[in-house]
Motif scaffolding. Structure first.
Motif, mmCIF file in Angstrom:
data_model
loop_
_atom_site.group_PDB
_atom_site.id
_atom_site.type_symbol
_atom_site.label_atom_id
_atom_site.label_comp_id
_atom_site.label_asym_id
_atom_site.label_seq_id
_atom_site.Cartn_x
_atom_site.Cartn_y
_atom_site.Cartn_z
ATOM 1 N N MET A 1 0.841 -1.192 0.000
ATOM 2 C CA MET A 1 0.000 0.000 0.000
ATOM 3 C C MET A 1 0.876 1.242 0.000
ATOM 4 S SD MET A 1 -3.239 -0.688 2.493
ATOM 5 C CE MET A 1 -2.514 -1.794 3.699
ATOM 6 N N THR A 5 -3.029 5.706 -1.191
ATOM 7 C CA THR A 5 -4.171 4.807 -1.150
ATOM 8 C C THR A 5 -4.389 4.171 0.208
ATOM 9 O OG1 THR A 5 -2.828 2.959 -1.900
ATOM 10 C CG2 THR A 5 -3.966 4.256 -3.598
ATOM 11 N N SER A 6 -3.534 4.483 1.170
ATOM 12 C CA SER A 6 -3.708 3.906 2.496
ATOM 13 C C SER A 6 -3.479 4.967 3.562
ATOM 14 C CB SER A 6 -2.740 2.747 2.702
ATOM 15 O OG SER A 6 -1.411 3.229 2.798
ATOM 16 N N ASP A 21 -2.572 -0.044 9.089
ATOM 17 C CA ASP A 21 -2.575 0.595 7.773
ATOM 18 C C ASP A 21 -3.729 0.019 6.977
ATOM 19 O OD1 ASP A 21 -0.298 2.212 8.096
ATOM 20 O OD2 ASP A 21 1.006 0.498 7.722
ATOM 21 N N GLU A 23 -6.431 0.391 3.533
ATOM 22 C CA GLU A 23 -6.699 1.009 2.245
ATOM 23 C C GLU A 23 -7.776 2.068 2.434
ATOM 24 O OE1 GLU A 23 -6.733 -1.551 -1.546
ATOM 25 O OE2 GLU A 23 -7.413 -2.876 0.071
ATOM 26 N N ARG A 25 -10.183 2.831 0.668
ATOM 27 C CA ARG A 25 -11.532 2.424 0.255
ATOM 28 C C ARG A 25 -12.074 1.232 1.060
ATOM 29 N NH1 ARG A 25 -10.309 -0.775 -5.399
ATOM 30 N NH2 ARG A 25 -8.938 -2.321 -4.477
ATOM 31 N N ARG A 26 -11.315 0.766 2.041
ATOM 32 C CA ARG A 26 -11.718 -0.446 2.779
ATOM 33 C C ARG A 26 -12.891 -0.133 3.705
ATOM 34 N NH1 ARG A 26 -10.171 -5.198 2.582
ATOM 35 N NH2 ARG A 26 -9.784 -6.686 4.240
#
Ligand code: FES
Length: 136
Positions: A1, A5-6, A21, A23, A25-26
């Protein structure tokens, strides 16, 4: 990552502070289930309708399929795994067990978390109980 993006979050889950850590979008439900292995929180509809994924977010009911994990940064999350202490069921869990309070059981964790949040509202619970007795 990568950093775009994280994000490193600090979240307290069932009383334990965790740095992780994630993402960007998680979803919170996937973070709980797949990253923390707290699989008691279920995914039913993934659209915010069924409640199987319900957790407490800073003491307030939240559908974890509708939140990003990064939104939990700095928050306290409680899942069904956090209810029993030292193997002792809460009174609510014991009551669910005693009354076989389930259909298929898939949404039971969400129902337990929802009912846990309601237990502070004794008069509302009493009103619902009274109405349910009156209509049967
Ligand atoms: S999975 Fe159905 S409300 Fe979240």
């Amino acid at each position: 990552m990568d950093a775009l993006t994280s994000k490193r979050i600090t979240v307290t889950v069932n009383g334990e502070e965790i740095e992780y850590d994630v993402e960007a979008r998680r979803l919170l439900v996937h973070f709980l289930r797949d990253d923390l292995d707290l699989t008691g929180t279920h995914v039913g509809c993934d659209t915010g309708n069924c409640g199987a994924c319900t957790v407490l977010y800073d003491g307030v009911l939240a559908k974890s399929c509708m939140l990003l994990a990064i939104q939990a940064d700095g928050a306290a999350i409680e899942t069904v795994e956090g209810l029993a202490q030292d193997g002792e069921l809460t009174a609510l869990q014991q009551s669910f067990s005693d009354h076989h309070a389930l259909q298929c059981g898939y949404c039971t964790p969400g129902m337990l978390m929802s009912a846990t949040a309601l237990t502070g509202y004794v008069n509302i619970v009493e009103a619902v109980k009274a109405a349910s007795g009156a209509s049967t």
